[in-house]
Design an enzyme around this catalytic site. Structure first.
Site, PDB file in Angstrom:
ATOM      1  N   VAL A 143       2.289  -1.920  -3.389  1.00 36.56           N
ATOM      2  CA  VAL A 143       2.911  -3.162  -3.854  1.00 36.56           C
ATOM      3  C   VAL A 143       3.150  -3.089  -5.355  1.00 36.56           C
ATOM      4  O   VAL A 143       2.273  -2.700  -6.130  1.00 36.56           O
ATOM      5  CB  VAL A 143       2.021  -4.369  -3.514  1.00 36.56           C
ATOM      6  CG1 VAL A 143       2.706  -5.673  -3.923  1.00 36.56           C
ATOM      7  CG2 VAL A 143       1.718  -4.387  -2.026  1.00 36.56           C
ATOM      8  N   SER A 163      -2.285  -1.454  -4.604  1.00 36.54           N
ATOM      9  CA  SER A 163      -1.452  -1.872  -5.733  1.00 36.54           C
ATOM     10  C   SER A 163      -0.740  -0.656  -6.300  1.00 36.54           C
ATOM     11  O   SER A 163      -1.203   0.474  -6.164  1.00 36.54           O
ATOM     12  CB  SER A 163      -2.312  -2.514  -6.819  1.00 36.54           C
ATOM     13  OG  SER A 163      -3.035  -1.523  -7.542  1.00 36.54           O
ATOM     14  N   ASP A 164       0.395  -0.899  -6.947  1.00 33.79           N
ATOM     15  CA  ASP A 164       0.957   0.142  -7.800  1.00 33.79           C
ATOM     16  C   ASP A 164       0.051   0.255  -9.022  1.00 33.79           C
ATOM     17  O   ASP A 164      -0.905  -0.523  -9.187  1.00 33.79           O
ATOM     18  CB  ASP A 164       2.386  -0.213  -8.198  1.00 33.79           C
ATOM     19  CG  ASP A 164       3.204   1.014  -8.625  1.00 33.79           C
ATOM     20  OD1 ASP A 164       2.619   2.081  -8.867  1.00 33.79           O
ATOM     21  OD2 ASP A 164       4.437   0.885  -8.728  1.00 33.79           O
ATOM     22  N   SER A 165       0.326   1.211  -9.873  1.00 35.02           N
ATOM     23  CA  SER A 165      -0.523   1.429 -11.040  1.00 35.02           C
ATOM     24  C   SER A 165      -0.753   0.133 -11.807  1.00 35.02           C
ATOM     25  O   SER A 165       0.197  -0.538 -12.225  1.00 35.02           O
ATOM     26  CB  SER A 165       0.127   2.456 -11.972  1.00 35.02           C
ATOM     27  OG  SER A 165      -0.533   2.485 -13.212  1.00 35.02           O
ATOM     28  N   THR A 166      -2.013  -0.204 -12.010  1.00 41.41           N
ATOM     29  CA  THR A 166      -2.329  -1.430 -12.745  1.00 41.41           C
ATOM     30  C   THR A 166      -2.278  -1.216 -14.250  1.00 41.41           C
ATOM     31  O   THR A 166      -2.531  -2.149 -15.019  1.00 41.41           O
ATOM     32  CB  THR A 166      -3.718  -1.961 -12.357  1.00 41.41           C
ATOM     33  OG1 THR A 166      -4.716  -0.996 -12.743  1.00 41.41           O
ATOM     34  CG2 THR A 166      -3.799  -2.243 -10.867  1.00 41.41           C
TER      35      THR A 166
END
Length: 563
Positions: free
Chosen positions: A235, A282-285
């Protein structure tokens, strides 16, 4: 309750028992560790042991390193972890994005330009087998964004194109091929990139589609991948305001959040409406999108509380872990939500057979870089290169027809983490022209301003052909993928089209007709691997046909680009 026997986990009784028993033995601190998929640039055992024994992480992503270095890192990680690890990698275009010396099979857009589901399956199979040989069991691919806005600087050739039906078909085939080789797929970037012209790495971008538009495009794409058994969905830092408003009618504009912290998109849309039962990551935070809308102390636990099961990377390792602990302690992240996330993480591991045996790579070179893999890459290159438009009579380019060739190189370097255009590609193409017997001159900007430029006769009388080679690629942290013409006064623009036969080859971005609309012969290759360079030279020389089909509107909706 999470049905672990249902798709995409499809666990048997033993695997279900392992999931519940393993979670039941964990302390809260160990559960928190499982939420994190961190990153390594090294095989240093001290650092890797800290990740596994000190932090109890659930997964680790490998950044670009040598094959032996990568396999040593994987072995250390798995052998020092009490719970088997998810070993992930960005594998867009090939395992070479992570493993130096692995095969680059071609960008998603190149594969799509073959217009063949068989090529999709072959390419994904090579990627999975090479990754698996190094101990990688989770691929952060395929990208199933739809490249609807040609100005978007980050989607571009990473996508299968602009046709939602084809993106859906190719994405589903890619998922099936990866996972049939024992590597979990991660379709991305939900709720869908490619609509905004801005990069979600740099801000929280916006998918402006209405509910109906989304359902008929991205909705179709994600349903097909879910039906194909995609084990994970990644996401992004992308807002979907019309859907957020439909699902939460009273939501204020300021409360509309990017996907990875938007409960209504993760639960109501992805889980309930689309029926996704797998793991959400998640995509990279570390990307700026989330940082622009929430303070990090609040954002870190909220990613999991909102519905993501794994938290990708950290900005500051110790601080982010502490923020997650605080979120559990103060109830932002409930114990039940923590348990559900850990359950899906363990279920993903069990679905890959890691509860029975953890493969330790011992002979990666037997699979990685095999001639058969290179043959598939060459096939993709041959079938994808697209002749977008052609001036009658200009092709083929041979030394007999065009002894003297003036080459204009439009080049840009890559990033420190392996993204972007590859260095030396234009030089390699020039060498191939010289080997074919052409006298090649490289254009060098010079001369003066008004009244002091070199005479046009210097080109018209001394060159038989002009060849533009553009090597500008999508990568993080740039806001456009456009040509910046040279000084003075656009010294390298295609100014000799009416007088000298001119051919433009774009090795990466397929949309350069926007900035060179009157070029009469234009070719897109969607990549710059050695296989692509060999194929494009053969086609320009008339030794092979152009068979690629453009997955996007290379004319960018303009009339003058068709002239």
């Amino acid at each position: 309750m999470i049905d672990l026997t249902a798709s995409p986990f499809s666990l048997d009784d033993d695997a279900v028992s392992w999931v519940h028993e393993t979670r039941g033995r964990m302390t809260t601190e160990e559960k928190i560790g499982q939420l994190f998929c961190l990153i390594t640039y090294t095989n240093d055992p001290g650092y890797l042991g800290y990740l596994t024994r000190g932090l109890h992480v659930g997964g680790v992503m490998l950044r670009t390193m040598g094959i032996d270095e990568a396999t040593e890192a994987v072995a250390t990680l798995q052998q020092t972890s009490d719970v088997p690890l998810l070993i992930s990698a960005n594998l867009e275009g090939g395992a070479d994005q992570t493993l130096i010396g692995a095969t680059h099979v071609g960008s998603n857009m190149a594969i799509a330009a073959t217009d063949s589901v068989d090529r999709v399956r072959e390419a994904a199979g090579v990627i999975a087998r090479e990754a698996r040989a190094a101990g990688i069991n989770w691929a952060f691919t395929p990208v199933v964004d739809i490249d609807l806005n040609f100005r978007n600087p980050i989607t571009n050739t990473r996508t299968f194109g602009a046709d939602a039906e084809k993106v859906a078909a190719f994405g589903a085939a890619y998922v099936e091929a990866l996972q049939s080789e024992g590597v979990a797929a991660s379709v991305k970037h939900f709720p869908g990139d490619g609509v905004d012209e801005r990069d979600q790495h740099l801000l929280a971008s916006v998918n402006t589609m209405s509910v109906d538009e989304w359902d008929q495009s991205f909705g179709v794409v994600y349903r097909r991948s879910i039906e194909a058994g995609a084990k994970t969905v990644m996401v992004g830092h992308i807002m979907l305001p019309e859907y957020s408003r439909a699902l939460r009618p009273s939501i204020a504009d300021r409360d509309i959040m990017p996907g990875l912290v938007a409960e209504e998109l993760l639960n109501d849309l992805l889980r309930d409406r689309l029926g996704f039962n797998g793991l959400i990551v998640s995509d990279s935070t570390t990307m700026a999108g989330m940082a622009t809308v929430l303070p990090r102390r609040e954002a870190v636990p909220r990613v999991i509380a909102a519905g993501c099961d794994m938290f990708l990377f950290t900005k500051n390792l110790e601080e982010d872990f502490e923020f997650m602990r605080e979120g559990v302690a103060n109830g932002v992240l409930s114990q039940s939500r923590l348990d559900d996330a850990v359950t899906r993480i363990l279920a993903l591991k069990a679905s890959l057979g890691l509860h029975r045996e953890v493969p330790i790579p011992d002979a990666p070179h037997s699979e990685i870089g095999r001639p058969a893999n290179a043959a598939i890459a060459a096939r993709v290159a041959d079938e994808s290169i697209t002749l977008v438009k052609e001036e009658p009579g200009v092709l083929p380019i041979t030394a007999a027809r065009y002894p003297r060739v003036l080459v204009y190189a439009i080049d840009a370097g890559g990033s420190a983490i392996g993204q972007g255009a590859k260095a030396g590609v234009v030089d390699a193409l020039v060498t191939k022209l010289q080997e074919a017997g052409h006298d090649v001159t490289r254009f060098v900007p010079g001369g003066g301003w008004e009244g002091m430029a070199a005479p046009t006769a210097d080109v018209i009388d001394h060159q038989d052909l002009i060849l533009y080679v553009a090597n500008l690629s999508t990568k993080s942290n740039q806001t456009v993928v456009r040509i910046e013409w040279a000084e003075p006064m656009g010294a390298d623009v295609p100014a000799y089209i009416p007088a000298v036969p001119t051919v433009f080859v774009s090795l990466e971005n397929p949309y350069h007709l926007l900035d060179a609309p009157r070029v009469r012969t234009y070719v897109n290759t969607y990549g710059s691997s050695p296989e692509v360079l060999d194929a494009v030279i053969a086609k320009l020389q008339g030794e092979a046909e152009f068979t690629g089909t453009s997955p996007v509107d290379a004319f960018v909706g303009r009339w003058d680009t068709r002239l």
